[in-house]
Enzyme design. Structure first.
Site, PDB file in Angstrom:
ATOM      1  N   ARG A 102     -22.971  -1.613  17.802  1.00 49.19           N
ATOM      2  CA  ARG A 102     -21.851  -2.523  17.563  1.00 49.19           C
ATOM      3  C   ARG A 102     -22.149  -3.404  16.346  1.00 49.19           C
ATOM      4  O   ARG A 102     -21.291  -3.681  15.529  1.00 49.19           O
ATOM      5  CB  ARG A 102     -21.558  -3.389  18.794  1.00 49.19           C
ATOM      6  CG  ARG A 102     -20.545  -4.500  18.499  1.00 49.19           C
ATOM      7  CD  ARG A 102     -19.888  -5.134  19.720  1.00 49.19           C
ATOM      8  NE  ARG A 102     -20.752  -5.242  20.873  1.00 49.19           N
ATOM      9  CZ  ARG A 102     -21.749  -6.134  21.006  1.00 49.19           C
ATOM     10  NH1 ARG A 102     -22.004  -7.009  20.059  1.00 49.19           N
ATOM     11  NH2 ARG A 102     -22.482  -6.152  22.106  1.00 49.19           N
ATOM     12  N   TYR A 143       4.051  -5.818   7.498  1.00 49.53           N
ATOM     13  CA  TYR A 143       3.953  -4.696   8.446  1.00 49.53           C
ATOM     14  C   TYR A 143       4.298  -5.164   9.881  1.00 49.53           C
ATOM     15  O   TYR A 143       3.896  -6.255  10.298  1.00 49.53           O
ATOM     16  CB  TYR A 143       2.522  -4.147   8.399  1.00 49.53           C
ATOM     17  CG  TYR A 143       2.266  -3.053   9.391  1.00 49.53           C
ATOM     18  CD1 TYR A 143       2.797  -1.784   9.206  1.00 49.53           C
ATOM     19  CD2 TYR A 143       1.512  -3.291  10.531  1.00 49.53           C
ATOM     20  CE1 TYR A 143       2.580  -0.778  10.121  1.00 49.53           C
ATOM     21  CE2 TYR A 143       1.276  -2.283  11.453  1.00 49.53           C
ATOM     22  CZ  TYR A 143       1.820  -1.030  11.239  1.00 49.53           C
ATOM     23  OH  TYR A 143       1.606  -0.039  12.161  1.00 49.53           O
ATOM     24  N   ASP A 194      -2.934  -7.145   2.160  1.00 48.97           N
ATOM     25  CA  ASP A 194      -2.879  -5.798   2.741  1.00 48.97           C
ATOM     26  C   ASP A 194      -2.572  -4.832   1.596  1.00 48.97           C
ATOM     27  O   ASP A 194      -1.463  -4.818   1.066  1.00 48.97           O
ATOM     28  CB  ASP A 194      -1.797  -5.763   3.831  1.00 48.97           C
ATOM     29  CG  ASP A 194      -1.736  -4.430   4.561  1.00 48.97           C
ATOM     30  OD1 ASP A 194      -2.097  -3.405   3.956  1.00 48.97           O
ATOM     31  OD2 ASP A 194      -1.294  -4.411   5.727  1.00 48.97           O
ATOM     32  N   LYS A 218      -3.937   5.566   6.611  1.00 47.53           N
ATOM     33  CA  LYS A 218      -2.915   6.061   5.698  1.00 47.53           C
ATOM     34  C   LYS A 218      -3.573   6.832   4.539  1.00 47.53           C
ATOM     35  O   LYS A 218      -4.214   7.821   4.784  1.00 47.53           O
ATOM     36  CB  LYS A 218      -2.057   4.886   5.231  1.00 47.53           C
ATOM     37  CG  LYS A 218      -1.633   3.940   6.376  1.00 47.53           C
ATOM     38  CD  LYS A 218      -0.701   4.583   7.385  1.00 47.53           C
ATOM     39  CE  LYS A 218      -0.531   3.771   8.664  1.00 47.53           C
ATOM     40  NZ  LYS A 218      -0.117   2.393   8.495  1.00 47.53           N
TER      41      LYS A 218
END
Ligand code: PLP
Length: 388
Positions: free
Chosen positions: A49, A101, A173, A198
């Site tokens: 982690r 978004y 973004d 994407k």
């Protein structure tokens, strides 16, 4: 390392042969824990982690690609977005672009208020409105450009200037442009964020998010959040993303070239009321976009007159998948009102131009003539609806 196309191919893989075994691909270190030499000799990695060599190779690669201090790989784009927002504290205020978004909109409106973090949505094409929205508590100005789905353009440098005067951070973004075509950190942004689902991954195969900090102070804070939340990207998806990122430049540039052709074609069709694409001279943000980006991108939206016509058009299209998401090798046709922006109340959607006839198209790597022919035949069928 040279130009960005070169860095895309070689950025992460140098990590692969750093261990002297010479593998040309970064190994998948499927290990949750790491052996330590002794009680006072701990290695770079202890628990996955907190850090894993495969993920670390990806994180170093994206930091290099963005020219930033440190990269972070998250389980999804929204995990990256929400982790960055977790740098805020109770009482802080966010000024955020109104055509953000849909998932970010949901997080900012439904989750952050529960922690005492407030926000103001602003039309980011209006710099005076951004300045007017700033309060004594404004800690962050959050941009997304080009925006989703109406491809609104924000003047990044101008917003950074406003933020610096207000002593606020800027996050951007950069999903629609990738590091190849928009150099956010060079423009002064503090953290650049990607939905790597994407274009960076580009094969509609994994969900992933990336963030890169401009300076070390924010790097330490974001690392603390990533390790505390435990929302980092898994090893196998890190490997997939490393592999897919090598071809991002050729994929993106070819898709963007065809997007320009298709957007121009659609603009000339009588049935199409409006085309949103920053590569068109008719786009109100075209000049600002050209100043800060080196591509108009591979996504455009267009407005058909109403729901029925849009529905007929969608039913008639043969090549694209009809789905949420974008940035894949297959063209993706989506219906923002019921897909990416389903979380938004109808009146908010309308205000943002996400009407019942709006469609978004992400250009893949199919043949240009095939895509043009598909649009032509689908528009012909949709035109028949109008006449009844
Ligand atoms: C898809 C997307 C996101 C969210 O990313 P996920 O990987 O789906 O969580 C954020 N911003 C933009 C612009 C997006 O297109």
């Amino acid at each position: 390392m040279g130009h960005i196309e070169t860095a895309l191919v070689h950025g992460a893989i140098r990590e692969g042969y750093a261990d002297k075994k010479g593998a040309v691909n970064v190994p998948m270190y499927l290990s949750s824990t790491f052996h330590q030499e002794s009680m006072d000799e701990f290695g770079e990695f202890d628990y996955a982690r907190s850090g894993n060599p495969t993920r670390a190779a990806l994180e170093r690669a994206i930091a290099e690609l963005e020219g930033g201090d440190r990269g972070f790989a998250f389980a999804t784009g929204m995990a990256a977005v929400s982790a960055c927002f977790m740098l805020l504290s109770k009482g802080d205020h966010v000024v955020i672009t109104e055509d953000v978004y849909g998932g970010t909109y949901r997080f900012v409106t439904k989750v952050l208020p529960r922690f005492g973090i407030t926000h103001t949505f602003v039309d980011f094409t209006d710099l005076a409105a951004i300045e007017a929205a700033i309060t004594a508590n404004t800690k962050l100005i959050y941009m997304e450009t080009p925006s989703n789905p109406t491809l609104g353009i924000t003047d990044i440098a101008a917003v950074v200037d406003i933020a610096q005067k207000a002593n606020a951070w800027t996050f951007l973004d950069n999903t629609f442009m990738t590091p190849i075509h928009q150099r956010s950190l060079d423009l002064g942004v503090d953290i650049v964020i990607h939905s790597a689902t994407k274009f960076l991954s580009g094969h509609s195969d994994i969900v992933a998010g990336l963030a890169v900090t401009k300076d070390a102070a924010l790097s330490d804070q974001l690392y603390f959040i990533q390790n505390s939340f435990g929302n980092s990207l898994g090893v196998q998806d890190s490997y997939t993303l490393i592999q897919n990122m090598k071809t991002t430049a050729v994929r993106f540039n070819e898709s963007a070239r065809v997007a320009g052709v298709l957007a121009q074609f659609l603009q000339e069709q009588p049935l199409v009321e409006q085309v949103y694409y920053p590569g068109l001279a008719s786009h109100p943000g075209a000049d600002i976009h050209a100043k800060q980006s080196t591509s108009a991108g591979a996504v455009f939206s267009f407005r058909l007159p109403n729901y029925e016509i849009a529905k007929t058009f969608v039913g008639a299209m043969q090549i694209p998948v009809f789905a949420v998401s974008l940035g894949g090798v297959e063209s993706i046709l989506s219906y923002p009102a019921k897909m990416s922006h389903a979380a938004m109340e109808p009146e908010e959607r309308m205000k943002r131009g996400i009407t019942d006839g709006l469609l978004r198209f992400s250009v893949g790597l199919e043949n240009e003539q095939d895509l043009l022919a598909d649009f032509k035949q689908a528009l012909e069928k949709a035109a028949l609806v109008k006449t009844v």
